[in-house]
Design an enzyme around this catalytic site. Sequence first.
Site, PDB file in Angstrom:
ATOM      1  N   HIS A   1       0.787  -1.156   0.050  1.00 52.16           N
ATOM      2  CA  HIS A   1      -0.124   0.029  -0.174  1.00 52.16           C
ATOM      3  C   HIS A   1       0.764   1.056   0.055  1.00 52.16           C
ATOM      4  O   HIS A   1       0.558   2.314   0.619  1.00 52.16           O
ATOM      5  CB  HIS A   1      -1.012  -0.016   1.224  1.00 52.16           C
ATOM      6  CG  HIS A   1      -2.146  -0.850   0.990  1.00 52.16           C
ATOM      7  ND1 HIS A   1      -3.209  -0.551   0.228  1.00 52.16           N
ATOM      8  CD2 HIS A   1      -2.139  -2.236   1.647  1.00 52.16           C
ATOM      9  CE1 HIS A   1      -4.240  -1.817   0.321  1.00 52.16           C
ATOM     10  NE2 HIS A   1      -3.494  -2.642   0.902  1.00 52.16           N
TER      11      HIS A   1
ATOM     12  N   ASP B   1       2.667   2.098  -3.185  1.00 47.72           N
ATOM     13  CA  ASP B   1       2.521   2.375  -4.455  1.00 47.72           C
ATOM     14  C   ASP B   1       1.666   3.694  -4.934  1.00 47.72           C
ATOM     15  O   ASP B   1       2.295   4.630  -5.410  1.00 47.72           O
ATOM     16  CB  ASP B   1       2.426   1.149  -5.354  1.00 47.72           C
ATOM     17  CG  ASP B   1       0.943   0.543  -5.474  1.00 47.72           C
ATOM     18  OD1 ASP B   1       0.308   0.979  -4.211  1.00 47.72           O
ATOM     19  OD2 ASP B   1       0.493  -0.252  -6.094  1.00 47.72           O
TER      20      ASP B   1
ATOM     21  N   SER C   1      -4.302 -21.374 -25.813  1.00 46.11           N
ATOM     22  CA  SER C   1      -3.959 -21.580 -24.388  1.00 46.11           C
ATOM     23  C   SER C   1      -4.519 -22.804 -23.932  1.00 46.11           C
ATOM     24  O   SER C   1      -5.546 -23.238 -23.936  1.00 46.11           O
ATOM     25  CB  SER C   1      -4.764 -20.473 -23.566  1.00 46.11           C
ATOM     26  OG  SER C   1      -4.760 -20.779 -22.332  1.00 46.11           O
TER      27      SER C   1
ATOM     28  N   GLY D   1      -5.448 -15.830 -10.584  1.00 45.47           N
ATOM     29  CA  GLY D   1      -5.891 -15.272  -9.592  1.00 45.47           C
ATOM     30  C   GLY D   1      -5.450 -15.516  -8.003  1.00 45.47           C
ATOM     31  O   GLY D   1      -6.406 -15.250  -7.509  1.00 45.47           O
TER      32      GLY D   1
ATOM     33  N   GLY E   1      -2.810 -14.288  -6.843  1.00 46.71           N
ATOM     34  CA  GLY E   1      -2.015 -12.849  -6.233  1.00 46.71           C
ATOM     35  C   GLY E   1      -0.638 -12.999  -6.761  1.00 46.71           C
ATOM     36  O   GLY E   1       0.180 -12.209  -6.341  1.00 46.71           O
ATOM     37  N   LEU E   2      -0.391 -14.054  -7.615  1.00 38.97           N
ATOM     38  CA  LEU E   2       1.251 -13.800  -8.033  1.00 38.97           C
ATOM     39  C   LEU E   2       1.129 -13.387  -9.704  1.00 38.97           C
ATOM     40  O   LEU E   2       2.309 -13.288 -10.211  1.00 38.97           O
ATOM     41  CB  LEU E   2       1.693 -15.155  -8.307  1.00 38.97           C
ATOM     42  CG  LEU E   2       1.669 -15.966  -6.901  1.00 38.97           C
ATOM     43  CD1 LEU E   2       2.080 -17.369  -7.133  1.00 38.97           C
ATOM     44  CD2 LEU E   2       2.534 -15.337  -6.021  1.00 38.97           C
TER      45      LEU E   2
ATOM     46  N   SER F   1      -0.579 -13.391 -12.778  1.00 38.48           N
ATOM     47  CA  SER F   1      -0.564 -14.165 -13.986  1.00 38.48           C
ATOM     48  C   SER F   1      -0.620 -13.474 -15.259  1.00 38.48           C
ATOM     49  O   SER F   1      -0.290 -13.492 -16.119  1.00 38.48           O
ATOM     50  CB  SER F   1      -1.409 -15.422 -14.023  1.00 38.48           C
ATOM     51  OG  SER F   1      -2.932 -15.012 -13.848  1.00 38.48           O
TER      52      SER F   1
ATOM     53  N   ASP G   1       3.693  -4.949 -11.054  1.00 44.90           N
ATOM     54  CA  ASP G   1       3.687  -6.284 -11.604  1.00 44.90           C
ATOM     55  C   ASP G   1       4.569  -6.432 -12.925  1.00 44.90           C
ATOM     56  O   ASP G   1       5.172  -7.248 -13.035  1.00 44.90           O
ATOM     57  CB  ASP G   1       2.213  -6.704 -11.673  1.00 44.90           C
ATOM     58  CG  ASP G   1       1.758  -6.665 -10.616  1.00 44.90           C
ATOM     59  OD1 ASP G   1       2.025  -6.332  -9.364  1.00 44.90           O
ATOM     60  OD2 ASP G   1       0.143  -7.082 -10.468  1.00 44.90           O
TER      61      ASP G   1
HETATM   62  P1  ADP Z   1      -3.977 -12.505 -11.273  1.00 48.64           P
HETATM   63  O1  ADP Z   1      -3.889 -12.176  -9.953  1.00 48.64           O
HETATM   64  O2  ADP Z   1      -3.267 -14.109 -11.657  1.00 48.64           O
HETATM   65  O3  ADP Z   1      -3.237 -11.681 -12.355  1.00 48.64           O
HETATM   66  P2  ADP Z   1      -5.930 -11.495 -12.918  1.00 48.64           P
HETATM   67  O4  ADP Z   1      -7.425 -11.623 -12.793  1.00 48.64           O
HETATM   68  O5  ADP Z   1      -5.212 -10.112 -12.896  1.00 48.64           O
HETATM   69  O6  ADP Z   1      -5.402 -12.603 -11.899  1.00 48.64           O
HETATM   70  O7  ADP Z   1      -5.609 -12.152 -14.405  1.00 48.64           O
HETATM   71  C1  ADP Z   1      -5.992 -13.665 -14.852  1.00 48.64           C
HETATM   72  C2  ADP Z   1      -6.497 -13.424 -16.372  1.00 48.64           C
HETATM   73  O8  ADP Z   1      -5.222 -13.458 -17.080  1.00 48.64           O
HETATM   74  C3  ADP Z   1      -6.973 -14.747 -16.611  1.00 48.64           C
HETATM   75  O9  ADP Z   1      -8.351 -14.783 -16.048  1.00 48.64           O
HETATM   76  C4  ADP Z   1      -6.840 -14.893 -17.995  1.00 48.64           C
HETATM   77  O10 ADP Z   1      -7.612 -13.805 -18.715  1.00 48.64           O
HETATM   78  C5  ADP Z   1      -5.372 -14.270 -18.259  1.00 48.64           C
HETATM   79  N1  ADP Z   1      -4.377 -15.569 -18.041  1.00 48.64           N
HETATM   80  C6  ADP Z   1      -3.639 -15.793 -17.053  1.00 48.64           C
HETATM   81  N2  ADP Z   1      -2.968 -17.013 -17.280  1.00 48.64           N
HETATM   82  C7  ADP Z   1      -3.518 -17.352 -18.601  1.00 48.64           C
HETATM   83  C8  ADP Z   1      -2.903 -18.819 -19.194  1.00 48.64           C
HETATM   84  N3  ADP Z   1      -2.210 -19.371 -18.787  1.00 48.64           N
HETATM   85  N4  ADP Z   1      -3.599 -18.537 -20.619  1.00 48.64           N
HETATM   86  C9  ADP Z   1      -4.477 -17.494 -20.948  1.00 48.64           C
HETATM   87  N5  ADP Z   1      -4.623 -16.489 -20.242  1.00 48.64           N
HETATM   88  C10 ADP Z   1      -4.138 -16.374 -19.063  1.00 48.64           C
HETATM   89 MG    MG Z   2      -3.625  -9.488 -12.584  1.00 46.53          MG
END
Ligand code: ADP
Ligand code: MG
Length: 379
Positions: free
Chosen positions: A35, A37, A68, A121, A123-124, A126, A171
């Site tokens: 908190h 940033d 994917s 989803g 928290g890392l 993705s 991120d």
């Molecule tokens: P996070 O906290 O992991 O970033 P977000 O909701 O911000 O969660 O992002 C998750 C989204 O990113 C997924 O719903 C998808 O749209 C995209 N994503 C993540 N990993 C993949 C993957 N392996 N293949 C395709 N899309 C992905």
């Molecule tokens: Mg995200």
Amino acid sequence: MSLYEQVIQEFARQFSGQPTAVVRAPGRVNLIGEHTDYNDGFVLPMAIDRAAWIALRPRADARVCVYSPYFEQAITFALDDLETYRDGWIEYPRGVAWALTEAGHAITGWDGVLLSDVPVGAGLSSSAAVEMATARAFGVVSGFDWDAPTMAKLGQKVENHWIGVKSGIMDQMISASGRADHALLIDCRSLETQLVPLPAGTVVVVLDTATRRGLVDSAYNERRAQCETAARFFAVPALRDVTLAAFEDRASLLDANTRRRARHVISENERTLRAAEVMRQGDAVLLGQLMNDSHTSLRDDFEVSSDALNTIVDCARREPGCYGARMTGAGFGGCAVALVQAEAAESFASAVSVTYRNSTGLQPNVYVCRATNGAEVIA
Ligand code: ADP
Ligand code: MG
């Protein structure tokens, strides 16, 4: 089989033949600086050894086809049709194409497989991994230079203006510019970065409480407003500009709530800078203590922790080999992060799984992480 091998194999299945390039971009965890940033302060994340990989090959037309395996879906989009947001996972790669075009890059088409072991989803981040891997993929095919901060800002623009998520630069910045065995001190005002070595013989363990945040938006907006009130009181642009000494001088004039919120942010900035210092000295014990203090401040002053987070942090600290532990991320659920002796990592991971499950009935996810390079072209 490694993700590198898997993504190449999957490419051959989907598109037949070999990819001409493989790129990867990692997820991340924030070690300290929470908190801070949006107060123009400091954060200290590291890139983790979980990443989004893309195996790709240029196409002759101005289209991009991405498969994917996670969604078991191949989607094609046209590079001359990027006016409007649609829906679904493809909007992350498509949003990167949009932002690159907006920035003036002449980008060209490719076929690719997008395979990631960053949990979605959890928290890392993705999504930042997907964005930075996609930016790398376009860079390879279209031949533009890779500048990590520029690409990070582009990824943030995708989140803010294409996907519609209000998020900072952390991120994408760490996913773009991480380095093996290092964390990255980011000044969220100037966007200057400094690599900081992780103490030798340690690992970072992410502990997912298996609880997800509720009411987070309203609580987040309230915290932001309180921080702005406090900054106005001190007559500075942001709480970043208030030292702990200046705060203590006049803190008694603030109402109790605003005072505690400001104290968290101001002390957290100092802890984060101090953490970078003790890391340069290789001091895992002091770094662990700073992480512990950060948790206390987030729990008692900023009030964004939760029972599950407090429990998993307690479970972590009770284990031998744990230097310190704290909640990480926005709070109210999600993950904690612990600094642990490398040789104790496996026993730590299984012990915390058991003790946390015994106290909460919840099965946590535990990720033992090492710091890796940011987005890169592998082959
Ligand atoms: P996070 O906290 O992991 O970033 P977000 O909701 O911000 O969660 O992002 C998750 C989204 O990113 C997924 O719903 C998808 O749209 C995209 N994503 C993540 N990993 C993949 C993957 N392996 N293949 C395709 N899309 C992905
Ligand atoms: Mg995200």
